[in-house]
Design a protein around this motif. Sequence first.
Motif, PDB file in Angstrom:
ATOM      1  N   ASP A 245      82.789  -3.193  94.264  1.00  0.00           N
ATOM      2  CA  ASP A 245      83.362  -4.323  93.532  1.00  0.00           C
ATOM      3  C   ASP A 245      84.107  -5.301  94.441  1.00  0.00           C
ATOM      4  O   ASP A 245      84.800  -6.178  93.962  1.00  0.00           O
ATOM      5  N   THR A 246      83.973  -5.147  95.765  1.00  0.00           N
ATOM      6  CA  THR A 246      84.563  -6.129  96.673  1.00  0.00           C
ATOM      7  C   THR A 246      83.604  -7.315  96.748  1.00  0.00           C
ATOM      8  O   THR A 246      82.544  -7.218  97.351  1.00  0.00           O
ATOM      9  N   LYS A 247      83.982  -8.450  96.152  1.00  0.00           N
ATOM     10  CA  LYS A 247      83.052  -9.555  95.994  1.00  0.00           C
ATOM     11  C   LYS A 247      83.529 -10.858  96.623  1.00  0.00           C
ATOM     12  O   LYS A 247      82.741 -11.783  96.778  1.00  0.00           O
TER      13      LYS A 247
ATOM     14  N   GLY B 100     101.091 -12.985  98.624  1.00  0.00           N
ATOM     15  CA  GLY B 100     101.173 -13.231  97.190  1.00  0.00           C
ATOM     16  C   GLY B 100     100.191 -12.376  96.416  1.00  0.00           C
ATOM     17  O   GLY B 100     100.534 -11.801  95.368  1.00  0.00           O
ATOM     18  N   LEU B 101      98.971 -12.243  96.912  1.00  0.00           N
ATOM     19  CA  LEU B 101      97.974 -11.392  96.259  1.00  0.00           C
ATOM     20  C   LEU B 101      98.399  -9.936  96.293  1.00  0.00           C
ATOM     21  O   LEU B 101      98.183  -9.183  95.328  1.00  0.00           O
TER      22      LEU B 101
ATOM     23  N   TYR C  94      96.709  -7.610  93.331  1.00  0.00           N
ATOM     24  CA  TYR C  94      95.351  -8.071  93.040  1.00  0.00           C
ATOM     25  C   TYR C  94      94.504  -7.854  94.288  1.00  0.00           C
ATOM     26  O   TYR C  94      94.545  -8.630  95.241  1.00  0.00           O
ATOM     27  N   ARG C  95      93.724  -6.785  94.266  1.00  0.00           N
ATOM     28  CA  ARG C  95      92.943  -6.475  95.468  1.00  0.00           C
ATOM     29  C   ARG C  95      91.562  -5.898  95.170  1.00  0.00           C
ATOM     30  O   ARG C  95      90.777  -5.681  96.074  1.00  0.00           O
ATOM     31  N   LYS C  96      91.243  -5.700  93.896  1.00  0.00           N
ATOM     32  CA  LYS C  96      90.024  -4.952  93.585  1.00  0.00           C
ATOM     33  C   LYS C  96      88.743  -5.668  94.007  1.00  0.00           C
ATOM     34  O   LYS C  96      87.727  -5.020  94.261  1.00  0.00           O
ATOM     35  N   TYR C  97      88.768  -7.002  94.100  1.00  0.00           N
ATOM     36  CA  TYR C  97      87.560  -7.721  94.466  1.00  0.00           C
ATOM     37  C   TYR C  97      87.613  -8.304  95.877  1.00  0.00           C
ATOM     38  O   TYR C  97      86.685  -8.976  96.301  1.00  0.00           O
TER      39      TYR C  97
ATOM     40  N   TYR D  47      89.382 -17.279  91.327  1.00  0.00           N
ATOM     41  CA  TYR D  47      88.563 -16.118  91.695  1.00  0.00           C
ATOM     42  C   TYR D  47      87.932 -15.488  90.434  1.00  0.00           C
ATOM     43  O   TYR D  47      86.747 -15.184  90.401  1.00  0.00           O
ATOM     44  N   GLU D  48      88.775 -15.316  89.427  1.00  0.00           N
ATOM     45  CA  GLU D  48      88.302 -14.661  88.200  1.00  0.00           C
ATOM     46  C   GLU D  48      87.201 -15.458  87.524  1.00  0.00           C
ATOM     47  O   GLU D  48      86.319 -14.886  86.882  1.00  0.00           O
ATOM     48  N   SER D  49      87.245 -16.759  87.655  1.00  0.00           N
ATOM     49  CA  SER D  49      86.226 -17.598  86.991  1.00  0.00           C
ATOM     50  C   SER D  49      84.865 -17.525  87.684  1.00  0.00           C
ATOM     51  O   SER D  49      83.853 -17.948  87.091  1.00  0.00           O
TER      52      SER D  49
END
Length: 358
Positions: A4-6, A31-32, A37-40, A354-356
Amino acid sequence: MPKDTKILIDLERMRYENTGLSNVCESLYRGLDKLNYRKYLAFYGTNDILLKINSFEIEKWKFWHKFYNPTSKKYDVLHIMHQGSSYFPSRHRKKIITLHDLNFLHENISKKKTNKFISNFNKNLVNTKYLVCISEFTKKDFIKNKNLFTFPVDMEIKVIHNGLIFKDLKDDELPVKFNELKECEYLLNIGVLHPKKNQLALLPIIENNKNLHLVLICSNKKSEYYSIFLNEVKKRGLQDRLKIYENIEEKDKILLIKNCKALVHPSIAEGFGIPPIEAMYYGKPVFVSNKTSLPEIVGKEGYYWETFEPKHMIQRYQKGIKNYLSTPDKKQKLKKWALQYSYVEMAKEYVKLYESLI
């Protein structure tokens, strides 16, 4: 590497330590990390950088990646942290590019060099989904000059202000290596010695105030302007009231800010303007030009030069210092203004992009 690293985030510019761009890159990854927030995510950079990022997947920078970079093939999305990067294929499927400025359009440089900057930026703009500008000014500058660039018709232009990591030190006293500054008042300027930073305009203020010194924090890259500046200092007999410190550590920079009389920033080309915000956080008066992004970023708490005519600059400086000293809550107002530029808030805005795309 997890399946899931994208997203690959480019931190290559952190190779240039103690620069504004390096600090912005650090602010994003911290900040991340703060947001967990690191899953991708994976980061691209040098070994020194990646040692700091042990909680993320990493891709190591190599000098030959300018010619061939196989790492990006593994990722669905690239976030290029500087519009002038030369390390990624132009036709990668999805990209986010952070645009810091278009200063090359406003500087007195050759047409050949300008065209090279434009060409490099256009290569990165291929398949870009989001162009992130670090100020409204930078966005307007891009739109004004959009005929020079080639980009997808569906590319969205966003504004995400730079976020800063503000550090509080227990000790405010200058270390021994700055002993020569302990008994004097000094104005502080931070930035490369360059025509666009306009440090020459500060010399009349120093000349007019016999007890005032000028301290510059800059990179060690010598230039024609560096020589011109030093010659003018000598011509005015100000050699004993000028100190130049090159590539200093972050702690030393903070201490020099905290002990200065004011931060002076007469720049004529800025995409954002990090040094004024840093000084505001520590409650220092900030004098800036009213050019490009500075009125937007520094806002109502700054003091402004409308021209670089010596008499005007001297008068505005004197008036601003008087106002600062006679306003009891000015330090609190300055810090409050600076705090809006949070590295965590900046990271949150990038996460939305990123999410979009995943």
